[in-house]
Design a protein around this motif. Sequence first.
Motif, PDB file in Angstrom:
ATOM      1  N   ILE A 144      38.885  26.635  -8.656  1.00 39.97           N
ATOM      2  CA  ILE A 144      38.876  26.304  -6.947  1.00 39.97           C
ATOM      3  C   ILE A 144      38.499  27.736  -6.421  1.00 39.97           C
ATOM      4  O   ILE A 144      39.260  28.405  -6.655  1.00 39.97           O
ATOM      5  CB  ILE A 144      40.092  25.664  -6.398  1.00 39.97           C
ATOM      6  CG1 ILE A 144      40.245  24.384  -7.148  1.00 39.97           C
ATOM      7  CG2 ILE A 144      39.851  25.480  -4.936  1.00 39.97           C
ATOM      8  CD1 ILE A 144      41.739  23.701  -6.812  1.00 39.97           C
ATOM      9  N   LEU A 178      36.989  28.838  -2.933  1.00 38.15           N
ATOM     10  CA  LEU A 178      36.670  28.473  -1.629  1.00 38.15           C
ATOM     11  C   LEU A 178      35.546  28.827  -0.996  1.00 38.15           C
ATOM     12  O   LEU A 178      34.805  28.151  -0.052  1.00 38.15           O
ATOM     13  CB  LEU A 178      38.075  28.781  -0.675  1.00 38.15           C
ATOM     14  CG  LEU A 178      39.493  28.464  -0.835  1.00 38.15           C
ATOM     15  CD1 LEU A 178      40.345  28.823   0.136  1.00 38.15           C
ATOM     16  CD2 LEU A 178      39.480  27.070  -1.132  1.00 38.15           C
ATOM     17  N   GLY A 179      34.923  29.964  -1.643  1.00 45.87           N
ATOM     18  CA  GLY A 179      33.553  30.512  -1.137  1.00 45.87           C
ATOM     19  C   GLY A 179      32.535  30.120  -1.867  1.00 45.87           C
ATOM     20  O   GLY A 179      31.252  30.276  -1.456  1.00 45.87           O
ATOM     21  N   THR A 201      32.420  24.259  -5.931  1.00 45.47           N
ATOM     22  CA  THR A 201      33.848  23.718  -6.288  1.00 45.47           C
ATOM     23  C   THR A 201      33.963  22.063  -6.025  1.00 45.47           C
ATOM     24  O   THR A 201      34.771  21.631  -6.482  1.00 45.47           O
ATOM     25  CB  THR A 201      34.793  24.646  -5.482  1.00 45.47           C
ATOM     26  OG1 THR A 201      34.626  25.785  -5.941  1.00 45.47           O
ATOM     27  CG2 THR A 201      36.314  24.161  -5.503  1.00 45.47           C
ATOM     28  N   TRP A 212      42.931  29.028  -9.028  1.00 43.63           N
ATOM     29  CA  TRP A 212      42.699  29.480  -7.677  1.00 43.63           C
ATOM     30  C   TRP A 212      41.601  30.694  -8.060  1.00 43.63           C
ATOM     31  O   TRP A 212      42.192  31.717  -8.518  1.00 43.63           O
ATOM     32  CB  TRP A 212      43.709  29.825  -6.635  1.00 43.63           C
ATOM     33  CG  TRP A 212      43.283  29.409  -5.086  1.00 43.63           C
ATOM     34  CD1 TRP A 212      42.999  30.438  -4.309  1.00 43.63           C
ATOM     35  CD2 TRP A 212      43.372  28.264  -4.797  1.00 43.63           C
ATOM     36  NE1 TRP A 212      42.823  29.706  -3.175  1.00 43.63           N
ATOM     37  CE2 TRP A 212      42.883  28.307  -3.416  1.00 43.63           C
ATOM     38  CE3 TRP A 212      43.726  27.128  -4.954  1.00 43.63           C
ATOM     39  CZ2 TRP A 212      42.852  27.500  -2.201  1.00 43.63           C
ATOM     40  CZ3 TRP A 212      43.775  25.947  -3.991  1.00 43.63           C
ATOM     41  CH2 TRP A 212      43.036  26.204  -2.606  1.00 43.63           C
ATOM     42  N   GLN A 250      37.874  33.143  -7.670  1.00 41.22           N
ATOM     43  CA  GLN A 250      36.798  34.089  -6.947  1.00 41.22           C
ATOM     44  C   GLN A 250      36.118  34.660  -8.207  1.00 41.22           C
ATOM     45  O   GLN A 250      36.444  34.987  -9.347  1.00 41.22           O
ATOM     46  CB  GLN A 250      37.250  34.822  -5.822  1.00 41.22           C
ATOM     47  CG  GLN A 250      38.391  35.868  -6.554  1.00 41.22           C
ATOM     48  CD  GLN A 250      39.001  36.793  -5.111  1.00 41.22           C
ATOM     49  OE1 GLN A 250      38.202  36.753  -4.098  1.00 41.22           O
ATOM     50  NE2 GLN A 250      39.931  37.531  -5.583  1.00 41.22           N
ATOM     51  N   ARG A 270      49.799  26.888  -5.234  1.00 43.66           N
ATOM     52  CA  ARG A 270      48.608  26.398  -4.487  1.00 43.66           C
ATOM     53  C   ARG A 270      47.781  25.499  -5.295  1.00 43.66           C
ATOM     54  O   ARG A 270      47.541  24.568  -4.878  1.00 43.66           O
ATOM     55  CB  ARG A 270      47.923  27.416  -3.632  1.00 43.66           C
ATOM     56  CG  ARG A 270      46.861  26.827  -2.715  1.00 43.66           C
ATOM     57  CD  ARG A 270      46.120  28.237  -1.812  1.00 43.66           C
ATOM     58  NE  ARG A 270      46.884  28.777  -1.058  1.00 43.66           N
ATOM     59  CZ  ARG A 270      47.547  30.036  -1.379  1.00 43.66           C
ATOM     60  NH1 ARG A 270      47.046  30.787  -2.289  1.00 43.66           N
ATOM     61  NH2 ARG A 270      48.339  30.608  -0.573  1.00 43.66           N
TER      62      ARG A 270
END
Length: 293
Positions: free
Chosen positions: A143, A145-146, A150, A177, A179, A192
């Motif tokens: 995942i 977020l940017g 995703t 999670w 990047q 999370r």
Amino acid sequence: MADYHELREIRARNPERVAEAAAARRRRPLLGDRQLMIIAADHPARGALGVGARPLAMGSRVELLDRLQVALARPGVDGLLATPDVVEDLLLLGALDDRIVIGSMNRGGLHGAVFAFDDRFTAYDTATISRMRLDGGKMLCRIALGDPATASTLEACGRAITELAGNGLVAMVEPFWSQPSGHDLSPEGMIRVINVAQGLGATSAYTWLKIPVVADMERVMEATTLPSLLLGGDPGDTPDLAFAAWRKALRLPGVRGLVVGRALLYPPDDDVAAAVDTAVTMLGRADGDPATP
């Protein structure tokens, strides 16, 4: 190193023997009396061939097959997690009888690619896992977020979980999670992502988690009631530290065993049997009871 002439001949002349070997494979229950030891070999399909300082360590398929056969034959090893090409080689070699087999499903987010988070399902699908009489499917769920890719990965993972459960098959979800610079391996990051991952699909009845050993694992494991397996990863030059962390985490509630690949298949001294045997000694009862000898 073994001579794989016969395997190559079967591949070229008798491809139907893959399905025949799958149909004839002796199966076993998923859980026995002890925690599970699953050998992972799905890294090559993402172009992730490196182990420690060896960037192409997993590049030789025949060497990988040699190492896998040694590992799978060791007492206490329960099964394999791999992509179709590896599973089929080992089926044809007769190495998967009485072993759990988990098929790796999404390998489309290639290691280091600009589309790394577009984790399309390019390997096994549920229909094939069922037809080949495998025991479940594994999916990577990163995942970022940017990264808009995703969203499609989450949707695909949710659909696969639902389909596997509909066939009574385990859905093994490996969530991170993430990047571009790497995964968030903090306890907070893992808590999370576990909460997102365990909510995917129309049911979680057959969902298992595959999670890394991070700091404060006691708190991390409180985030889920789902069966969880610990992933090994690449321990680099400090396998003793990795083994110590696994040993401690294996005693936590809900932990059902280990899924380890490179750390056992390519140990620093190249003694695969000894590395596997050391890991097996860490396993406890299937319920994780720390009193197990």
